[in-house]
Motif scaffolding. Structure first.
Motif, PDB file in Angstrom:
ATOM      1  N   ASN A  67       0.884  -1.165   0.000  1.00  0.00           N
ATOM      2  CA  ASN A  67       0.000   0.000   0.000  1.00  0.00           C
ATOM      3  C   ASN A  67       0.919   1.211   0.000  1.00  0.00           C
ATOM      4  O   ASN A  67       1.491   1.570   1.035  1.00  0.00           O
ATOM      5  CB  ASN A  67      -0.907  -0.012   1.224  1.00  0.00           C
ATOM      6  N   PHE A  68       1.076   1.806  -1.170  1.00  0.00           N
ATOM      7  CA  PHE A  68       1.996   2.928  -1.348  1.00  0.00           C
ATOM      8  C   PHE A  68       1.194   4.219  -1.313  1.00  0.00           C
ATOM      9  O   PHE A  68       0.343   4.464  -2.176  1.00  0.00           O
ATOM     10  CB  PHE A  68       2.723   2.780  -2.686  1.00  0.00           C
ATOM     11  N   GLN A  69       1.452   5.033  -0.325  1.00  0.00           N
ATOM     12  CA  GLN A  69       0.795   6.330  -0.163  1.00  0.00           C
ATOM     13  C   GLN A  69       1.881   7.401  -0.274  1.00  0.00           C
ATOM     14  O   GLN A  69       2.541   7.726   0.722  1.00  0.00           O
ATOM     15  CB  GLN A  69       0.090   6.415   1.194  1.00  0.00           C
ATOM     16  N   LYS A  70       2.055   7.923  -1.500  1.00  0.00           N
ATOM     17  CA  LYS A  70       3.194   8.808  -1.747  1.00  0.00           C
ATOM     18  C   LYS A  70       3.116  10.095  -0.933  1.00  0.00           C
ATOM     19  O   LYS A  70       4.113  10.557  -0.387  1.00  0.00           O
ATOM     20  CB  LYS A  70       3.290   9.135  -3.240  1.00  0.00           C
ATOM     21  N   ALA A  71       1.958  10.688  -0.865  1.00  0.00           N
ATOM     22  CA  ALA A  71       1.818  11.954  -0.140  1.00  0.00           C
ATOM     23  C   ALA A  71       2.126  11.767   1.345  1.00  0.00           C
ATOM     24  O   ALA A  71       2.732  12.628   1.977  1.00  0.00           O
ATOM     25  CB  ALA A  71       0.412  12.524  -0.320  1.00  0.00           C
ATOM     26  N   ALA A  72       1.720  10.657   1.871  1.00  0.00           N
ATOM     27  CA  ALA A  72       1.957  10.373   3.284  1.00  0.00           C
ATOM     28  C   ALA A  72       3.329   9.747   3.514  1.00  0.00           C
ATOM     29  O   ALA A  72       3.730   9.532   4.665  1.00  0.00           O
ATOM     30  CB  ALA A  72       0.882   9.434   3.824  1.00  0.00           C
ATOM     31  N   LYS A  73       4.049   9.438   2.443  1.00  0.00           N
ATOM     32  CA  LYS A  73       5.350   8.777   2.521  1.00  0.00           C
ATOM     33  C   LYS A  73       5.241   7.500   3.351  1.00  0.00           C
ATOM     34  O   LYS A  73       5.998   7.267   4.301  1.00  0.00           O
ATOM     35  CB  LYS A  73       6.421   9.717   3.071  1.00  0.00           C
ATOM     36  N   SER A  74       4.281   6.685   2.936  1.00  0.00           N
ATOM     37  CA  SER A  74       4.031   5.434   3.630  1.00  0.00           C
ATOM     38  C   SER A  74       4.085   4.289   2.635  1.00  0.00           C
ATOM     39  O   SER A  74       3.629   4.424   1.482  1.00  0.00           O
ATOM     40  CB  SER A  74       2.649   5.502   4.296  1.00  0.00           C
ATOM     41  N   PHE A  75       4.617   3.159   3.079  1.00  0.00           N
ATOM     42  CA  PHE A  75       4.831   2.020   2.167  1.00  0.00           C
ATOM     43  C   PHE A  75       4.710   0.744   2.987  1.00  0.00           C
ATOM     44  O   PHE A  75       5.688   0.207   3.473  1.00  0.00           O
ATOM     45  CB  PHE A  75       6.229   2.150   1.550  1.00  0.00           C
ATOM     46  N   SER A  76       3.498   0.232   3.118  1.00  0.00           N
ATOM     47  CA  SER A  76       3.295  -0.951   3.959  1.00  0.00           C
ATOM     48  C   SER A  76       3.251  -2.210   3.100  1.00  0.00           C
ATOM     49  O   SER A  76       2.898  -2.171   1.918  1.00  0.00           O
ATOM     50  CB  SER A  76       2.015  -0.808   4.778  1.00  0.00           C
ATOM     51  N   LEU A  77       3.601  -3.310   3.717  1.00  0.00           N
ATOM     52  CA  LEU A  77       3.617  -4.624   3.056  1.00  0.00           C
ATOM     53  C   LEU A  77       2.535  -5.500   3.657  1.00  0.00           C
ATOM     54  O   LEU A  77       2.488  -5.679   4.875  1.00  0.00           O
ATOM     55  CB  LEU A  77       4.980  -5.304   3.245  1.00  0.00           C
ATOM     56  N   LYS A  78       1.689  -6.041   2.807  1.00  0.00           N
ATOM     57  CA  LYS A  78       0.661  -6.975   3.253  1.00  0.00           C
ATOM     58  C   LYS A  78       1.020  -8.369   2.770  1.00  0.00           C
ATOM     59  O   LYS A  78       1.279  -8.576   1.582  1.00  0.00           O
ATOM     60  CB  LYS A  78      -0.714  -6.582   2.720  1.00  0.00           C
ATOM     61  N   ILE A  79       1.040  -9.288   3.720  1.00  0.00           N
ATOM     62  CA  ILE A  79       1.293 -10.694   3.393  1.00  0.00           C
ATOM     63  C   ILE A  79       0.000 -11.453   3.637  1.00  0.00           C
ATOM     64  O   ILE A  79      -0.512 -11.505   4.770  1.00  0.00           O
ATOM     65  CB  ILE A  79       2.429 -11.281   4.262  1.00  0.00           C
ATOM     66  N   SER A  80      -0.537 -12.008   2.591  1.00  0.00           N
ATOM     67  CA  SER A  80      -1.785 -12.773   2.680  1.00  0.00           C
ATOM     68  C   SER A  80      -1.468 -14.258   2.803  1.00  0.00           C
ATOM     69  O   SER A  80      -0.420 -14.717   2.344  1.00  0.00           O
ATOM     70  CB  SER A  80      -2.638 -12.535   1.447  1.00  0.00           C
ATOM     71  N   ASP A  81      -2.397 -15.003   3.440  1.00  0.00           N
ATOM     72  CA  ASP A  81      -2.229 -16.449   3.560  1.00  0.00           C
ATOM     73  C   ASP A  81      -0.817 -16.781   4.067  1.00  0.00           C
ATOM     74  O   ASP A  81      -0.050 -17.533   3.429  1.00  0.00           O
ATOM     75  CB  ASP A  81      -2.485 -17.112   2.195  1.00  0.00           C
ATOM     76  N   SER A  82      -0.471 -16.211   5.199  1.00  0.00           N
ATOM     77  CA  SER A  82       0.887 -16.364   5.741  1.00  0.00           C
ATOM     78  C   SER A  82       1.291 -17.832   5.849  1.00  0.00           C
ATOM     79  O   SER A  82       0.490 -18.696   6.218  1.00  0.00           O
ATOM     80  CB  SER A  82       0.970 -15.714   7.125  1.00  0.00           C
ATOM     81  N   GLN A  83       2.546 -18.078   5.530  1.00  0.00           N
ATOM     82  CA  GLN A  83       3.099 -19.427   5.594  1.00  0.00           C
ATOM     83  C   GLN A  83       4.265 -19.457   6.580  1.00  0.00           C
ATOM     84  O   GLN A  83       4.901 -18.424   6.826  1.00  0.00           O
ATOM     85  CB  GLN A  83       3.551 -19.873   4.204  1.00  0.00           C
ATOM     86  N   LEU A  84       4.555 -20.653   7.099  1.00  0.00           N
ATOM     87  CA  LEU A  84       5.648 -20.780   8.072  1.00  0.00           C
ATOM     88  C   LEU A  84       6.963 -20.258   7.492  1.00  0.00           C
ATOM     89  O   LEU A  84       7.782 -19.677   8.199  1.00  0.00           O
ATOM     90  CB  LEU A  84       5.791 -22.238   8.522  1.00  0.00           C
ATOM     91  N   GLY A  85       7.141 -20.452   6.188  1.00  0.00           N
ATOM     92  CA  GLY A  85       8.362 -19.987   5.542  1.00  0.00           C
ATOM     93  C   GLY A  85       8.471 -18.482   5.426  1.00  0.00           C
ATOM     94  O   GLY A  85       9.520 -17.972   5.012  1.00  0.00           O
TER      95      GLY A  85
END
Lengths: 116, 119
Positions: A67-85
């Motif tokens: 989720n890149f929000q340029k004005a807010a200078k924010s860059f979050s990472l979403k991991i779906s269906d998390s795996q042990l690896g």
């Protein structure tokens, strides 16, 4: 100078669930790239996903999206269906044109633990 | 596919000794980067080379020097080692970046790292 901030030192998630890692950055540049790197216990640095600043569309790589929000200078990472690896240290990183796209500036990292 | 090779993988030295770390980039990659990751820290950029010339410099101590050779491999020389130099040293390689182009990023591929321990 550019700075990258990851405010979550550690995160936990259960297998198959979704987790979001936060990252903010500070820069005066207009042309830059943002990255998420994964560092598993082997300590190898693995590129997870990349985002160009001039692209409005959020990058997606399989179960990983940003989720890149340029004005807010924010860059979050979403991991779906998390795996042990997915258990690893995750670093957010910045690379700008002012340094000739030579230098990666990393945040302090978020340690993610995926449990069964 | 061939990856970045670093040698040695582990190195133990005494204080005030000298160490040399080697990096062999992916074939056809002409740009090499060095990063230092202290215990529990994020990687810090040290220096980069393109076509045997230093292209950018970060927080590299004066006790350290590096060079890139005609076959594009690079060596990081560290003298008068201190306890604080104990770290994981990564080398990365990429194709050359065209700084004049807006979207001229080339992915940096990281090696497995050399773990240096200074006793």
């Amino acid at each position: 100078a550019q700075t990258v901030t990851q405010s979550q030192p550690e995160m936990s998630v259960q297998e198959a669930e979704t987790v979001t890692l936060s990252c903010t950055y500070d820069t005066s540049e207009n042309n830059y790239y943002l990255f998420w790197y994964k560092q598993p216990p082997s300590r190898q640095m693995i590129l997870v996903i990349r985002q160009e600043a001039y692209k409005q569309q959020n990058a997606t790589e399989n179960r990983f999206s940003v989720n890149f929000q340029k004005a807010a200078k924010s860059f979050s990472l979403k991991i779906s269906d998390s795996q042990l690896g997915d258990t690893a240290m995750y670093f957010c990183a910045f690379m700008g044109q002012n340094t000739g796209f030579q230098k990666l500036v990393f945040g302090t990292g978020t340690r993610l633990l995926v449990s069964p | 596919a061939a990856g970045v090779i670093q040698s040695p993988r582990h190195l133990i030295k005494e204080k005030r000794e000298t160490a040399t770390l080697k990096c062999y980039p992916i074939p056809r990659h002409d740009t090499v980067y060095w990063y230092q990751q202290g215990p529990g820290q994020d990687p810090q950029f040290l220096i980069s080379f393109y076509e045997k010339m230093q292209s950018d410099k970060g927080s590299i101590p004066d006790r350290f020097s590096a060079q890139q050779f005609s076959d594009y491999h690079s060596e990081l020389n560290m003298s008068s080692l201190e306890l604080g130099d104990s770290a994981l040293y990564f080398c990365a390689s990429s194709l050359a970046v065209n700084r004049k182009r807006m979207s001229s990023y080339n992915e940096q591929f990281f090696g497995p790292g050399t773990r240096l321990t200074v006793l």
